[in-house]
Scaffold this motif. Structure first.
Motif, PDB file in Angstrom:
ATOM      1  N   UNK A 156       0.260  -0.928  -0.130  1.00 20.78           N
ATOM      2  CA  UNK A 156       0.286  -0.295  -0.126  1.00 20.78           C
ATOM      3  C   UNK A 156       1.128   1.113  -0.305  1.00 20.78           C
ATOM      4  N   UNK A 157       1.072   1.858  -1.259  1.00 23.19           N
ATOM      5  CA  UNK A 157       1.516   3.340  -1.286  1.00 23.19           C
ATOM      6  C   UNK A 157       0.852   4.358  -0.868  1.00 23.19           C
TER       7      UNK A 157
ATOM      8  N   UNK B 276       7.275  -5.305   3.188  1.00 24.45           N
ATOM      9  CA  UNK B 276       7.346  -4.540   4.072  1.00 24.45           C
ATOM     10  C   UNK B 276       5.275  -3.972   3.945  1.00 24.45           C
ATOM     11  N   UNK B 277       4.971  -4.489   5.387  1.00 22.28           N
ATOM     12  CA  UNK B 277       3.844  -3.508   5.425  1.00 22.28           C
ATOM     13  C   UNK B 277       3.521  -2.564   5.043  1.00 22.28           C
ATOM     14  N   UNK B 278       2.148  -2.459   4.390  1.00 20.81           N
ATOM     15  CA  UNK B 278       2.184  -1.026   4.476  1.00 20.81           C
ATOM     16  C   UNK B 278       2.675  -0.140   3.684  1.00 20.81           C
ATOM     17  N   UNK B 279       3.783  -0.322   3.235  1.00 17.92           N
ATOM     18  CA  UNK B 279       4.437   0.469   2.677  1.00 17.92           C
ATOM     19  C   UNK B 279       5.705   0.822   3.164  1.00 17.92           C
ATOM     20  N   UNK B 280       6.004   0.503   4.878  1.00 16.39           N
ATOM     21  CA  UNK B 280       7.132   1.421   5.660  1.00 16.39           C
ATOM     22  C   UNK B 280       8.320  -0.062   5.459  1.00 16.39           C
TER      23      UNK B 280
ATOM     24  N   UNK C 177      -1.162  -8.390  -9.949  1.00 15.94           N
ATOM     25  CA  UNK C 177      -2.068  -9.202 -10.010  1.00 15.94           C
ATOM     26  C   UNK C 177      -3.801  -8.252  -9.644  1.00 15.94           C
ATOM     27  N   UNK C 178      -3.416  -7.353  -8.667  1.00 16.80           N
ATOM     28  CA  UNK C 178      -4.536  -6.487  -8.564  1.00 16.80           C
ATOM     29  C   UNK C 178      -4.918  -5.438  -8.037  1.00 16.80           C
ATOM     30  N   UNK C 179      -5.367  -4.097  -8.330  1.00 18.01           N
ATOM     31  CA  UNK C 179      -5.469  -2.835  -8.205  1.00 18.01           C
ATOM     32  C   UNK C 179      -6.680  -2.729  -7.098  1.00 18.01           C
ATOM     33  N   UNK C 180      -6.235  -2.506  -5.624  1.00 22.10           N
ATOM     34  CA  UNK C 180      -7.749  -2.382  -4.545  1.00 22.10           C
ATOM     35  C   UNK C 180      -8.044  -3.932  -4.437  1.00 22.10           C
TER      36      UNK C 180
ATOM     37  N   UNK D  27      -2.927   4.007  -2.863  1.00 22.57           N
ATOM     38  CA  UNK D  27      -2.968   2.724  -3.961  1.00 22.57           C
ATOM     39  C   UNK D  27      -2.858   1.914  -3.391  1.00 22.57           C
ATOM     40  N   UNK D  28      -3.416   0.824  -3.676  1.00 21.12           N
ATOM     41  CA  UNK D  28      -3.060  -0.432  -2.435  1.00 21.12           C
ATOM     42  C   UNK D  28      -2.934  -1.791  -3.846  1.00 21.12           C
TER      43      UNK D  28
END
Length: 722
Positions: free
Chosen positions: A559-560, A678-682, A604-607, A633-634
């Motif tokens: 997730x960006x 890294x989760x959630x872009x961290x 593969x997927x956006x959201x 952006x997920x």
């Protein structure tokens, strides 16, 4: 010559129209014939299925008895097992004789007609057992594709329904369509669920159509070959049940037999080392020639039907050559069917019927040539506008060579050339006592040559009936004996109508008739593109990328989130390609790199939207909308396990860095995820500091538009390539 050109044009143009598929054809495609319907062909196939099961049971008993006989050392037990083996072998022999009798039941598939006709040889269908694909497919979807297998319950059930219906196809074009639909579905299923390096534990078991012996294989290629064999078998049954007393029915029969021959030839060329006897190269070669012979026989019947109102000497001579061509075709079939690897497994009635037809059509060739020669006498004696009768039955004519009516014959050049060709001397016949006349010069020679051909026709008809009586399985074929007797009676009556004088030359054999044809028959290979199907498991992604032979990491979600002051910089990655869209480059020190995005990743997927099949423009638009709205952006990404999976093709350089367009290759590696994301872009502060110290932060370049030639072949649409 004009009339034969017209016949050729009619044969090429009057092809049977292909049936139009109705709107609700999907329901009809997945429904086979009802096994409870008591049709003659259904009863025959049910009996074949029961015999196959009994043969399988006896084979298992024999295998167990043989193993026990080898393992035991007890003399009394060995004697008991040997006795049991003799009983099992006797039962097997009886069951195989019953199966051979079923294969001899050619009259069941013939068209009901009051007029007699030569029977054709159809093939019975191969039987197979039901297979449950649910557990293997669902386990593979969960393990290999990392998706919820319950979402594909309907697709698996529909595939199993198609296979179940395919086991009992209708004996018409809808049955052929059903078999082709299942065959084309196997194209996708094989690539989705059957990796080359391991087995799913799925076994395809089919019974031999000729011997009833079961064969079991794990490969989808064996399943494909058996389905194709059944397609050819249905074509033979379609051709056999046509009304051969009409031109349209004969055209349909020729087309069906040529399609059957093309299907068997395709199996012969495309599949090797098949464990089933009916798929062996020698057997398939014989079946191809048998179908070609039956197609040529139907073509000859059409020529006879269309020329029965007017038969001059040229038409009769052409019919004689065409009949000789049919006889040569069955002679070739007899040579192939007499090979031990074929003869030991086909019904004896097939061998006998090939011999009977060979002699029958050899007799017809002599009969038609004799009719043409006698029509010359009729035309010579009364040169008015009266065509030759059908069949020519001249009155009592003396064959005395010293007759005062012996005049010279005025033959057209075409007739003279044809007689010279069909009566060409043959080396193997030099030892025989033959008439040396090739082209008759006067009426006496014409009468002598015509009588010799008639006499040979009667003798050949006698031989065909003798061969018929020698085969026990053929004796009950009423249509066959009626046709043989009718042809024999017609030739005998014409021969007896000619006055016989004491001329020793009547005992000489006529010259052999050289086979020739004006019609070239070509095989019709299976047309897979005519029966296009939709991939039932399309949601897994493009089969060129997401297949059983390719490997990739487990899907990971990143997730960006853009901060209010970072909208100008963007997310820091570039994409290209279609279905699926590929990450073409990642800017150093960007949010994308910090979140663990890598060059070559598949989006593969956006959201919540699956974009494995999405085009480049749609994915770009979705990312631009997220940037414009300032929202997060997920993305769901997967990374190919083998880096050779994306080989660079051309390098594209910009002021923001360089990257290489890529193409897909087959991956042979396997394993787990190539690292945690890294989760959630961290990311850790130390890693981010190291990246920023060694690299200059690049100004964010939005999404590179797709250029022509950048899209690799692996990203093309879902197309069946044959």
């Amino acid at each position: 010559m004009l009339k034969w050109v017209q016949l050729l044009n009619q044969h090429q143009q009057q092809q049977p129209p292909q049936p139009q598929q109705p709107d609700n054809a999907k329901q009809a495609k997945i429904s086979g014939s009802d096994p409870r319907i008591a049709t003659c062909r259904g009863k025959l196939q049910n009996k074949r299925s029961k015999l196959n099961q009994e043969i399988n049971k006896e084979l298992r008993l024999r295998a167990g008895a043989e193993n026990l006989y080898k393992a035991t050392t007890n003399k009394k037990l060995r004697e008991t097992v040997a006795l049991e083996l003799s009983f099992v072998n006797s039962n097997l022999q009886l069951l195989k004789e019953q199966l051979a009798e079923l294969n001899s039941s050619v009259e069941v598939y013939q068209k009901d007609s009051t007029e007699p006709a030569m029977p054709m040889i159809p093939l019975g269908l191969k039987e197979t057992k039901e297979i449950d694909f649910r557990d293997p497919f669902k386990d593979f979807i969960l393990e290999h594709y990392s998706e919820d297998s319950s979402l594909y319950d309907d697709a698996i059930t529909e595939f199993m329904d198609i296979r179940q219906a395919m086991r009992t196809p209708l004996r018409d074009n809808s049955g052929v369509s059903l078999l082709f639909d299942y065959y084309n579905q196997l194209y996708f299923v094989e690539r989705r669920f059957f990796p080359p390096d391991r087995s799913l534990g799925i076994y395809f078991e089919w019974y031999d159509s000729l011997t009833g012996v079961p064969s079991c294989q794990r490969t989808v290629a064996f399943e494909k070959a058996c389905v194709l064999f059944n397609i050819g078998a249905v074509y033979t049954q379609i051709g056999t049940r046509q009304d051969r007393k009409s031109s349209r029915g004969l055209d349909s029969a020729v087309d069906a037999f040529l399609r059957a021959a093309g299907t068997f030839q395709y199996i012969h060329e495309s599949f090797t080392n098949a464990p089933s006897m009916d798929l062996s190269p020698d057997m398939l070669d014989m079946l191809v020639q048998l179908m070609l012979a039956q197609a040529r026989e139907c073509l000859f019947e059409k020529l006879e039907l269309q020329s029965q109102d007017l038969r001059d000497v040229d038409v009769c001579l052409d019919l004689g050559q065409e009949a000789a061509q049919v006889a040569d075709a069955y002679s070739k079939v007899f040579g192939l069917i007499s090979v031990p690897s074929v003869k030991d497994y086909v019904a004896q009635s097939w061998v006998s019927l090939a011999m009977v037809k060979q002699e029958h059509y050899r007799a017809l060739s002599h009969y038609h040539v004799a009719c043409g020669l006698l029509s010359l006498l009729k035309k010579q004696s009364s040169p008015k506008k009266h065509p030759a009768p059908k069949p020519p039955t001249p009155k009592k004519i003396s064959v005395d060579a010293n007759d005062n009516n012996n005049g010279s014959l005025s033959l057209p050049n075409r007739t003279r050339d044809t007689l010279q060709y069909i009566h060409a001397p043959n080396v193997e016949d030099d030892a025989k006592l033959q008439i040396e006349i090739r082209v008759p010069k006067d009426e006496a020679e014409c009468r002598l040559l015509g009588r010799a051909h008639l006499r040979e026709a009667v003798l050949r008809h006698d031989e065909s009936q003798r061969l018929f009586r020698m085969c026990r399985e053929l004796r009950g074929k009423d249509s066959l004996i009626s046709e043989l007797r009718r042809a024999h009676r017609r030739a005998s009556e014409l021969y007896k109508s000619l006055e016989e004088d004491d001329d020793f030359r009547d005992m000489l054999d006529p010259p052999l008739i050289v086979a020739s044809t004006k019609f070239q028959l070509s095989l019709t290979p299976p047309d897979f593109a005519q029966f296009r199907v939709q991939d039932l498991f399309k949601s897994l992604g493009p089969v060129a990328i997401f297949s059983a032979k390719h490997h990739w990491t487990a899907p990971r979600t990143i997730q960006l989130v853009l901060q209010p002051g970072e909208k100008g910089d963007g997310f820091g990655f570039m994409v290209r390609g279609d279905a699926p869209v590929v990450v073409a480059g990642v800017d150093g020190g960007s949010l994308a790199e910090a979140a663990g995005m890598k060059q070559g990743d598949f989006i593969a997927a956006i959201g919540d939207e699956d974009v494995k099949w999405a085009v480049h423009e749609h994915v770009v638009q979705k990312i631009k909308e997220a940037k414009k709205n300032g929202s997060s952006l997920c993305l769901k990404l997967v990374t190919p396990m083998d880096r050779n999976y994306l080989k660079p093709r051309t390098s594209v350089t910009s002021n923001k860095g360089s990257f290489s367009p890529t193409s897909t290759t087959s991956s042979s590696s396997s394993g787990v995820s190539s690292g945690s994301h890294s989760p959630q872009g961290s990311v850790t502060s130390s890693r981010l500091a190291k990246q920023t110290s060694h690299q200059k932060k690049l100004t964010w370049n939005p999404f590179r538009n797709k250029a022509k030639g950048d899209e690799p072949n692996g990203y093309e649409g879902n197309v069946i390539l044959r």
